[in-house]
Design a protein around this motif. Structure first.
Motif, PDB file in Angstrom:
ATOM      1  N   SER B 107      86.331  -0.491  -6.269  1.00 10.88           N
ATOM      2  CA  SER B 107      87.326  -1.130  -5.409  1.00 10.88           C
ATOM      3  C   SER B 107      88.757  -0.809  -5.834  1.00 10.88           C
ATOM      4  CB  SER B 107      87.128  -2.647  -5.411  1.00 10.88           C
ATOM      5  OG  SER B 107      88.291  -3.279  -4.888  1.00 10.88           O
ATOM      6  N   THR B 108      89.518  -0.207  -4.904  1.00  9.45           N
ATOM      7  CA  THR B 108      90.918   0.108  -5.183  1.00  9.45           C
ATOM      8  C   THR B 108      91.751  -1.166  -5.284  1.00  9.45           C
ATOM      9  OG1 THR B 108      90.688   2.164  -3.954  1.00  9.45           O
ATOM     10  CG2 THR B 108      92.927   1.407  -4.357  1.00  9.45           C
ATOM     11  N   VAL B 109      91.427  -2.139  -4.424  1.00 11.06           N
ATOM     12  CA  VAL B 109      92.175  -3.400  -4.431  1.00 11.06           C
ATOM     13  C   VAL B 109      92.007  -4.114  -5.764  1.00 11.06           C
ATOM     14  CG1 VAL B 109      92.404  -5.687  -3.366  1.00 11.06           C
ATOM     15  CG2 VAL B 109      92.021  -3.662  -1.936  1.00 11.06           C
ATOM     16  N   LYS B 110      90.769  -4.185  -6.223  1.00 11.25           N
ATOM     17  CA  LYS B 110      90.484  -4.863  -7.489  1.00 11.25           C
ATOM     18  C   LYS B 110      91.239  -4.189  -8.643  1.00 11.25           C
ATOM     19  CE  LYS B 110      86.467  -6.274 -10.277  1.00 11.25           C
ATOM     20  NZ  LYS B 110      84.996  -6.164 -10.377  1.00 11.25           N
ATOM     21  N   ARG B 111      91.157  -2.854  -8.681  1.00  9.36           N
ATOM     22  CA  ARG B 111      91.853  -2.123  -9.753  1.00  9.36           C
ATOM     23  C   ARG B 111      93.364  -2.336  -9.660  1.00  9.36           C
ATOM     24  NH1 ARG B 111      93.346  -0.919 -14.550  1.00  9.36           N
ATOM     25  NH2 ARG B 111      94.704   0.906 -14.614  1.00  9.36           N
ATOM     26  N   SER B 112      93.917  -2.302  -8.443  1.00 10.15           N
ATOM     27  CA  SER B 112      95.359  -2.461  -8.276  1.00 10.15           C
ATOM     28  C   SER B 112      95.812  -3.841  -8.740  1.00 10.15           C
ATOM     29  CB  SER B 112      95.750  -2.252  -6.810  1.00 10.15           C
ATOM     30  OG  SER B 112      95.296  -0.987  -6.366  1.00 10.15           O
ATOM     31  N   VAL B 113      95.030  -4.874  -8.377  1.00 13.64           N
ATOM     32  CA  VAL B 113      95.375  -6.245  -8.767  1.00 13.64           C
ATOM     33  C   VAL B 113      95.367  -6.377 -10.288  1.00 13.64           C
ATOM     34  CG1 VAL B 113      94.581  -8.646  -8.748  1.00 13.64           C
ATOM     35  CG2 VAL B 113      94.608  -7.316  -6.619  1.00 13.64           C
ATOM     36  N   PHE B 114      94.315  -5.844 -10.920  1.00  9.24           N
ATOM     37  CA  PHE B 114      94.226  -5.978 -12.375  1.00  9.24           C
ATOM     38  C   PHE B 114      95.279  -5.123 -13.087  1.00  9.24           C
ATOM     39  CE2 PHE B 114      90.263  -8.139 -11.517  1.00  9.24           C
ATOM     40  CZ  PHE B 114      90.250  -9.104 -12.515  1.00  9.24           C
ATOM     41  N   ALA B 115      95.618  -3.977 -12.499  1.00 10.81           N
ATOM     42  CA  ALA B 115      96.685  -3.160 -13.093  1.00 10.81           C
ATOM     43  C   ALA B 115      97.995  -3.953 -13.065  1.00 10.81           C
ATOM     44  CB  ALA B 115      96.842  -1.844 -12.332  1.00 10.81           C
ATOM     45  N   PHE B 116      98.225  -4.645 -11.947  1.00  5.61           N
ATOM     46  CA  PHE B 116      99.432  -5.472 -11.819  1.00  5.61           C
ATOM     47  C   PHE B 116      99.423  -6.589 -12.866  1.00  5.61           C
ATOM     48  CE2 PHE B 116     101.843  -9.069 -10.196  1.00  5.61           C
ATOM     49  CZ  PHE B 116     103.018  -8.474  -9.755  1.00  5.61           C
ATOM     50  N   VAL B 117      98.311  -7.321 -12.921  1.00  6.39           N
ATOM     51  CA  VAL B 117      98.206  -8.445 -13.866  1.00  6.39           C
ATOM     52  C   VAL B 117      98.352  -7.956 -15.308  1.00  6.39           C
ATOM     53  CG1 VAL B 117      96.642 -10.202 -14.793  1.00  6.39           C
ATOM     54  CG2 VAL B 117      96.785  -9.834 -12.315  1.00  6.39           C
ATOM     55  N   GLY B 118      97.664  -6.856 -15.623  1.00  6.94           N
ATOM     56  CA  GLY B 118      97.776  -6.291 -16.966  1.00  6.94           C
ATOM     57  C   GLY B 118      99.221  -5.931 -17.281  1.00  6.94           C
ATOM     58  N   GLY B 119      99.906  -5.395 -16.269  1.00  6.89           N
ATOM     59  CA  GLY B 119     101.314  -5.020 -16.451  1.00  6.89           C
ATOM     60  C   GLY B 119     102.193  -6.223 -16.759  1.00  6.89           C
ATOM     61  N   VAL B 120     101.930  -7.329 -16.069  1.00  6.18           N
ATOM     62  CA  VAL B 120     102.705  -8.555 -16.307  1.00  6.18           C
ATOM     63  C   VAL B 120     102.507  -9.027 -17.752  1.00  6.18           C
ATOM     64  CG1 VAL B 120     102.956 -11.006 -15.717  1.00  6.18           C
ATOM     65  CG2 VAL B 120     102.594  -9.327 -13.895  1.00  6.18           C
ATOM     66  N   VAL B 121     101.238  -9.123 -18.149  1.00  6.57           N
ATOM     67  CA  VAL B 121     100.905  -9.631 -19.488  1.00  6.57           C
ATOM     68  C   VAL B 121     101.493  -8.711 -20.559  1.00  6.57           C
ATOM     69  CG1 VAL B 121      99.011 -10.121 -21.095  1.00  6.57           C
ATOM     70  CG2 VAL B 121      98.787 -10.722 -18.660  1.00  6.57           C
ATOM     71  N   LEU B 122     101.285  -7.404 -20.377  1.00  5.64           N
ATOM     72  CA  LEU B 122     101.750  -6.411 -21.343  1.00  5.64           C
ATOM     73  C   LEU B 122     103.270  -6.469 -21.524  1.00  5.64           C
ATOM     74  CD1 LEU B 122     100.780  -2.681 -21.315  1.00  5.64           C
ATOM     75  CD2 LEU B 122     103.067  -3.311 -20.676  1.00  5.64           C
ATOM     76  N   MET B 123     103.995  -6.536 -20.407  1.00  5.39           N
ATOM     77  CA  MET B 123     105.452  -6.523 -20.542  1.00  5.39           C
ATOM     78  C   MET B 123     105.956  -7.838 -21.136  1.00  5.39           C
ATOM     79  SD  MET B 123     108.161  -4.779 -20.436  1.00  5.39           S
ATOM     80  CE  MET B 123     107.648  -3.291 -19.608  1.00  5.39           C
ATOM     81  N   PHE B 124     105.317  -8.955 -20.791  1.00 10.41           N
ATOM     82  CA  PHE B 124     105.694 -10.224 -21.408  1.00 10.41           C
ATOM     83  C   PHE B 124     105.536 -10.114 -22.924  1.00 10.41           C
ATOM     84  CE2 PHE B 124     105.127 -14.490 -22.995  1.00 10.41           C
ATOM     85  CZ  PHE B 124     106.099 -15.208 -22.307  1.00 10.41           C
ATOM     86  N   GLY B 125     104.406  -9.578 -23.359  1.00 12.08           N
ATOM     87  CA  GLY B 125     104.163  -9.415 -24.790  1.00 12.08           C
ATOM     88  C   GLY B 125     105.144  -8.453 -25.434  1.00 12.08           C
ATOM     89  N   ALA B 126     105.381  -7.328 -24.750  1.00 13.70           N
ATOM     90  CA  ALA B 126     106.290  -6.318 -25.313  1.00 13.70           C
ATOM     91  C   ALA B 126     107.682  -6.896 -25.524  1.00 13.70           C
ATOM     92  CB  ALA B 126     106.366  -5.095 -24.390  1.00 13.70           C
ATOM     93  N   ARG B 127     108.185  -7.611 -24.533  1.00 12.59           N
ATOM     94  CA  ARG B 127     109.548  -8.136 -24.638  1.00 12.59           C
ATOM     95  C   ARG B 127     109.618  -9.298 -25.620  1.00 12.59           C
ATOM     96  NH1 ARG B 127     112.393  -4.462 -24.643  1.00 12.59           N
ATOM     97  NH2 ARG B 127     114.051  -6.013 -24.855  1.00 12.59           N
ATOM     98  N   LEU B 128     108.519 -10.046 -25.748  1.00 14.74           N
ATOM     99  CA  LEU B 128     108.486 -11.102 -26.766  1.00 14.74           C
ATOM    100  C   LEU B 128     108.519 -10.468 -28.153  1.00 14.74           C
ATOM    101  CD1 LEU B 128     108.196 -14.039 -27.607  1.00 14.74           C
ATOM    102  CD2 LEU B 128     105.734 -13.861 -27.236  1.00 14.74           C
ATOM    103  N   ALA B 129     107.709  -9.417 -28.330  1.00  7.95           N
ATOM    104  CA  ALA B 129     107.675  -8.717 -29.620  1.00  7.95           C
ATOM    105  C   ALA B 129     109.000  -8.001 -29.874  1.00  7.95           C
ATOM    106  CB  ALA B 129     106.526  -7.720 -29.641  1.00  7.95           C
ATOM    107  N   GLY B 130     109.658  -7.567 -28.784  1.00  3.07           N
ATOM    108  CA  GLY B 130     110.916  -6.846 -28.908  1.00  3.07           C
ATOM    109  C   GLY B 130     110.827  -5.374 -28.557  1.00  3.07           C
TER     110      GLY B 130
END
Lengths: 175, 173
Positions: B107-130
């Motif tokens: 499913s392209t939709v499923k992958r796109s949604v999780f890529a988005f969610v992963g991106g949110v989590v990853l960037m939150f962590g990255a900016r928290l870490a610095g």
């Protein structure tokens, strides 16, 4: 203006090499996290070890000034682990997401939108974080040679030996 | 099935990247990083809707809507990868990675949604870490910063643990 052109050229070279090393893909990134394919580890640590030696020479002769990101133990650990969780889901990191998009991996586009959203969220909650997590274990801009009380070349030699041993182990395992 | 050229040895490409890191420190006095640029682009987008609010936010005062060396570098990664993949035939439009599909389906939709969610989590962590692997690995650890070592270890620790959790049971489909 020249700084912008310099940045663009640097990025083009970096993106070219990332793609040539085949490290911008989900399968490679998650393959490394699942300990099944160490391509990105080979690339990442080859770049770090080479950069380390060269940059140390530049610092030694005062050709380039060090710019040391501060150590905030709480934020570094918590943020780093949260990043890891997101990384395992998206399978790209911020730099490689652009590279992945460049070689046609369109799922990276949604990932990039997610990253921009994540940046918006951190900007909203920054006042809360700056008075809590960011105050836990602030040690300033410290380096490993300072903390260990040894010459920087001792540290670099240790990293090179450790890195090369890792490479030998990876090749032996066929990863 | 079409075969794709294998690219370069990751050791060679990595070592050459080390050369680019050295050259950028030498010529421009800049060290690698990527995640700050995402903050700048976000600030730019938010500014289009509410310039006044952006100007009052502390975080955007640090990392404002400004095109600098690093923003151009991040843009360059897209171009460099495009040039490399177009010239060696490895460019391929693909919405669902093979490994993802083998575990979570086509499913392209499923992958796109999780890529988005992963991106949110990853960037939150990255900016928290610095910072992200570029900033802390190729920027800070290269300069032997303690922060670089701590964060890079945590990136991999979090990633290895979570990837093994979500892939437990192996490829199902």
């Amino acid at each position: 203006m020249s700084a912008l052109i310099n940045g663009l050229i640097t990025g083009i070279l970096f993106g070219f090499l990332l793609q040539k090393g085949r490290v911008v893909r989900y399968d490679m990134q998650v393959g490394a996290l699942r300990l099944k394919d160490m391509t990105i580890v080979k690339f990442f640590f080859s770049a770090i070890l080479t950069g380390m030696a060269g940059v140390a020479v530049l610092h030694h002769f005062g050709i380039a000034r060090p710019l040391i990101l501060p150590t905030n133990i709480g934020a570094n650990i918590i943020g780093g682990l949260i990043f890891g969780i997101g990384w395992a889901i998206i399978g790209y990191c911020p730099g490689t997401s652009l590279g992945a998009l460049g070689e046609g991996r369109v799922d990276a586009f949604w990932g990039i939108l997610g990253m921009l959203t994540g940046a918006a969220i951190i900007a909203e909650v920054y006042p809360e974080i700056s008075s809590t997590i960011l105050t836990w274990g602030t040690e300033g801009s410290i380096t490993l040679p300072q903390v260990l009380g040894v010459n920087e070349w001792v540290v670099i030699t240790a990293f090179v030996i450790g890195g090369l041993s890792l490479f030998v182990w990876i090749e032996k395992k066929g990863l | 099935m079409e075969t794709e050229s294998r690219g370069w040895s990751p050791y060679l490409a990595g070592a050459l990247t080390g050369g680019v890191i050295i050259a950028s420190a030498w010529i421009a006095g800049n060290y690698f990083g990527a995640s700050t640029s995402f903050v700048r682009v976000t600030a730019f987008i938010e500014q289009l809707f509410s310039a006044e609010r952006v100007s009052t936010m502390d975080y955007f005062r640090w990392f404002g809507p400004r095109v600098d060396w690093q923003v151009m570098m991040v843009l360059g990664i897209l171009i460099g990868s495009f040039i490399s993949s177009m010239t060696d035939g490895s460019f391929k439009v693909k919405a669902v990675p093979d490994m993802w599909e083998s575990r979570f389906g086509p499913s392209t939709v499923k992958r796109s949604v999780f890529a988005f969610v992963g991106g949110v989590v990853l960037m939150f962590g990255a900016r928290l870490a610095g910072g992200c692997p570029s900033g802390y690995g190729l920027g800070a650890l290269v300069q032997l910063a303690v922060s670089g070592l701590i964060v890079v270890v945590c990136f991999f620790a979090g990633g290895i643990i979570f990837a093994n959790i979500i892939y437990r049971g192996g490829e199902k489909q």
